[in-house]
Scaffold this active site. Structure first.
Site, PDB file in Angstrom:
ATOM      1  N   GLU B 263      17.924 -70.155 -43.029  1.00 13.91           N
ATOM      2  CA  GLU B 263      19.456 -70.451 -42.447  1.00 13.91           C
ATOM      3  C   GLU B 263      19.676 -69.892 -41.277  1.00 13.91           C
ATOM      4  O   GLU B 263      20.512 -70.266 -40.349  1.00 13.91           O
ATOM      5  CB  GLU B 263      20.511 -70.114 -43.602  1.00 13.91           C
ATOM      6  CG  GLU B 263      20.302 -70.857 -44.934  1.00 13.91           C
ATOM      7  CD  GLU B 263      20.102 -72.375 -44.636  1.00 13.91           C
ATOM      8  OE1 GLU B 263      20.703 -72.961 -43.796  1.00 13.91           O
ATOM      9  OE2 GLU B 263      19.561 -73.179 -45.602  1.00 13.91           O
ATOM     10  N   HIS B 266      18.829 -72.052 -38.329  1.00  9.04           N
ATOM     11  CA  HIS B 266      19.835 -73.036 -38.108  1.00  9.04           C
ATOM     12  C   HIS B 266      21.070 -72.443 -37.323  1.00  9.04           C
ATOM     13  O   HIS B 266      21.495 -72.813 -36.207  1.00  9.04           O
ATOM     14  CB  HIS B 266      20.384 -73.604 -39.403  1.00  9.04           C
ATOM     15  CG  HIS B 266      19.289 -74.657 -40.229  1.00  9.04           C
ATOM     16  ND1 HIS B 266      18.840 -75.630 -39.646  1.00  9.04           N
ATOM     17  CD2 HIS B 266      18.929 -74.694 -41.509  1.00  9.04           C
ATOM     18  CE1 HIS B 266      18.271 -76.548 -40.170  1.00  9.04           C
ATOM     19  NE2 HIS B 266      18.327 -75.766 -41.413  1.00  9.04           N
TER      20      HIS B 266
END
Lengths: 498, 498
Positions: B263, B266
């Site tokens: 994450e 991202h």
């Protein structure tokens, strides 16, 4: 093509949704957002407001309202649809007079001024804040100038926070209050009462669990509510099933308990607003005054009362044995209800609180009517604090700079705090009449029938009626300061501990 | 009246802001919202989407795009304005074909199906889920039918997630991968490697502080980022200065560490998107494939590499001495890189992961082309799992019901995971070429030059170009599975511990 009412409702559902979304974003801003995100947030909020404003002021809204005039006249004024058309027509007629760019600039200037005020207050320098305040006031003059046939300019500002309420009406009520409160404060102040046990060490984790315990008792439910810490307590949320209250924990005092009860009152109001009008303007809160009547009711009428503390005091003693074990209930009640004029509005007791508001209400009218030069504000503030409350203001941080409202451009807002306080007593007394055993219930820690009564008599009207009409439906009376003064006299005159 | 480009940008700024606001609401939904709030949330998200869709598909947008054709032709294709008009024209032409009501119903049906899927998975009952899946598929057929001149129906769906990318192109790449991966898995599987130390007790508070330490090392900064726990990890946020990643802490495993790195990748991508295009569609992420290339790069190329763990392993040992004190670095690396075919996609290792995606990609085409009856899906799923990975599926919960995508109506999405994984290796190898000492830097815990390289070569393009063109600008090459296969062969063929 659907009928005009359905079309109007479709527009209003959109703008209501956008307004609710803005509330979640504001909550997030103050509780969760990484600090660097404030740039995006300001733009996103402005975009929501711009789209909302456009939906409301669009020619199409005007056309639908024209078409709906015969329907409105045929509908019962009490009906949901009648109330909706009436409310939206009023909002539309006010909003179309204001250029979108002025509306945006008012928001922008407020957002710009707020950090300036934060710094000015920290450094106790009114001079730093003055240019930003001047800009905000100038924009309010431009705003007022958008309207014709105005009895007094301040009416326009007040109406944004307390609709259908004129400056003259409030002035009359506040004059009555002022005449009563000044001698009452002199009579009831009890500087000798010992409240030293309210200061000291109150570990935040224990404050937090006690605050949760109180509001859970009142009616907070974790599937529908949140309670989070913030710098400045507030209540917000996305709708009746998503209620978010915040509180500020000071490790040196238990005042978080009272501010949590206050925010609970706001939260319960929005939780019990009419569900079937949820996505329409009529499903929102009536006014800031009515909102405040609910928070003050839970904070003061319930939360500083003997019945409540007869039930709950042992729990507070268990949570803070170091401070409270040796303090009797009577002494505790006297301490949390001590009357003493002080500098800061948000820390004022029930008796002196009103004069803080009267001062601001008068000063705002002087500002808007050009009777006071903005650069003289600190001086005027300090003189009136001395006159009304007998206190000497040592610096601007504890004086004219203490509140955030003027920084955000919120002029016309303060009066609603005292109107709400006055109404809270009127509503409370009607509740006592209808529910003769409610104080005994509170003494047993039971709040369901009070919640239900408030829901049925106040909350369920949403924004269908004016504040005065809402109050009349709840209590059978209109705004009246006498019950409030009588309540203060009874509660404090006999000595709280009696 | 401003020029058409300015007018277009004003509309797009609004719709982009609304899209970003929707991301904050989705984040809130999954991390903060009281559960009862989901009703409001669904309506509010639908309203944001409806207004966005209306802003994009309005006749006025079409008129402005017509007016802008000569300007577009005169602009350099690389220019911000040229890219913007090109992108919006494409989005407009796709969106105007789809009735608003179908768009709304697709969203609604997905929201309706999700809780049905949650229950069906919990009870491992495909039958319960089947009607909701049928509805989602039916709506995709209606959606595809809005377009003419389509080479294959599945192209329309894929293009929503990976624009400018055809089914035929992906099929060719995946066929090549499949031919390589099936023998490679047989060759590289190392069931004998001991990874028992990765299970056991890993207290959540220590996982949390270790996860924070890793991402802080990578470049997480608390003034701009948040990291919160959720059931299903994701990355979101309101813009370049407000990045929110989440992770799931399982007290019995340290896999949260790898999902947090994923994450982070991202998050870094969205943090480094072009700031000057922040409020326009060109300032958003290029595609889900490019997005995934960034998360896989940090999770696998950095996060499962020897250089990183040479730096960081002692910290993991300090955090979990009970489990890791006695485990050597080589054994740890072998454990976190163990190759073994398994049932669940999100737990698959780097070598077997691709076949999970190939299976879904093939099955989705069969569904959309009517080559498989939906009621036969579990059977077909289980057969292919046996064929591709040699595993027996014991129940639907661990089979066809494992992923949430089809419940939400996301058909065409899965392929982007493998496209992103393939691109992550292409991008990584170019980074290694341009930054010959990057692995030594990682061994010293330094990530600044890698972040900067990714920002300059990948992130700064935003959505100005197609995924393939973005990849070409970053690496000089277009989509190619060979580097990925070669990477797997090198890393795993030599034995990870070597």
């Amino acid at each position: 093509m659907s009928d005009p009412l359905t079309q109007l409702k479709e527009r209003l559902t959109k703008s209501t949704d956008l307004e609710r979304i803005g509330r979640v974003l504001s909550w997030d801003h103050q509780t969760m957002m990484p600090p660097a995100g404030s740039g995006h947030r300001a733009e996103h909020l402005a975009t929501l407001r711009r789209i909302s404003h456009e939906l409301l002021t669009d020619d199409e809204t005007g056309r639908l309202l024209d078409e709906l005039r015969p329907l409105e006249e045929s509908l019962d004024a009490d009906s949901d649809d009648g109330a909706l058309i009436r409310l939206v027509r009023r909002d539309f007629e006010k909003a179309v007079r204001v250029p979108a760019e002025l509306r945006a600039e008012m928001t922008r200037a407020g957002a710009h001024a707020r950090p300036i005020w934060v710094k000015a207050r920290a450094e106790s320098s009114f001079e730093q804040f003055l240019p930003a305040l001047e800009r905000n006031v100038e924009l309010r003059h431009e705003y007022v100038a958008c309207f014709d046939n105005v009895a007094e300019p301040y009416d326009i500002l007040l109406d944004d926070f307390e609709p259908h309420t004129t400056t003259a009406e409030v002035r009359e009520i506040f004059a009555e209050l002022k005449a009563e409160l000044i001698p009452l404060i002199a009579e009831l102040r009890n500087d000798d009462v010992d409240d030293s046990f309210l200061q000291g060490t109150f570990p935040i984790d224990r404050q937090e669990s006690l605050a949760k315990e109180v509001v859970s008792l009142f009616g907070y439910r974790p599937d529908t509510w949140r309670l989070d810490p913030t710098e400045h307590p507030f209540a917000s949320g996305a709708g009746v099933d998503d209620i978010r209250i915040t509180t500020h924990y000071d490790p040196g005092s238990i005042k978080s308990l009272f501010s949590t009860m206050h925010e609970y009152g706001h939260g319960l109001y929005t939780h019990q607003l009419p569900r079937h009008l949820e996505r329409l303007p009529t499903g929102g809160p009536c006014s800031l005054g009515i909102h405040e009547s609910q928070s003050r009711l839970w904070e003061n009428l319930v939360g500083r009362s003997r019945p409540f503390w007869r039930f709950f005091y042992s729990r507070a003693q268990e949570a803070f044995p170091e401070r409270l074990r040796a303090v009797e209930l009577d002494a505790f009640l006297a301490g949390i209800n001590r009357v003493r004029p002080s500098l800061i509005r948000i820390r004022a007791d029930e008796v002196t609180y009103g004069m803080h508001i009267v001062l601001r209400f008068e000063l705002e009218q002087d500002i808007i009517n050009g009777r006071v030069d903005l650069s003289d504000l600190p001086e005027v503030w300090n003189e009136r604090m001395s006159e009304y409350l007998g206190v000497d203001v040592p610096d601007d941080a504890q004086g004219v700079l203490q509140d955030t409202h003027w920084a955000s451009g919120l002029i016309g807002y303060f009066a609603t705090y005292l109107l709400g306080t006055v109404m809270s007593v009127q509503i409370w007394q009607k509740a006592l009449e209808d529910l003769p055993t409610v104080e005994e219930q509170i003494e047993r820690g039971e709040f369901a029938s009070l919640r239900k009564w408030l829901g049925e008599h106040v909350h369920r009207h949403g924004k269908k009626f004016s504040p005065q009409e809402t109050l009349r439906r709840a209590t059978g009376t209109t705004l009246d300061p006498k019950p409030y003064v009588a309540y203060l006299r009874t509660k404090y005159g006999a000595g709280v501990a009696a």
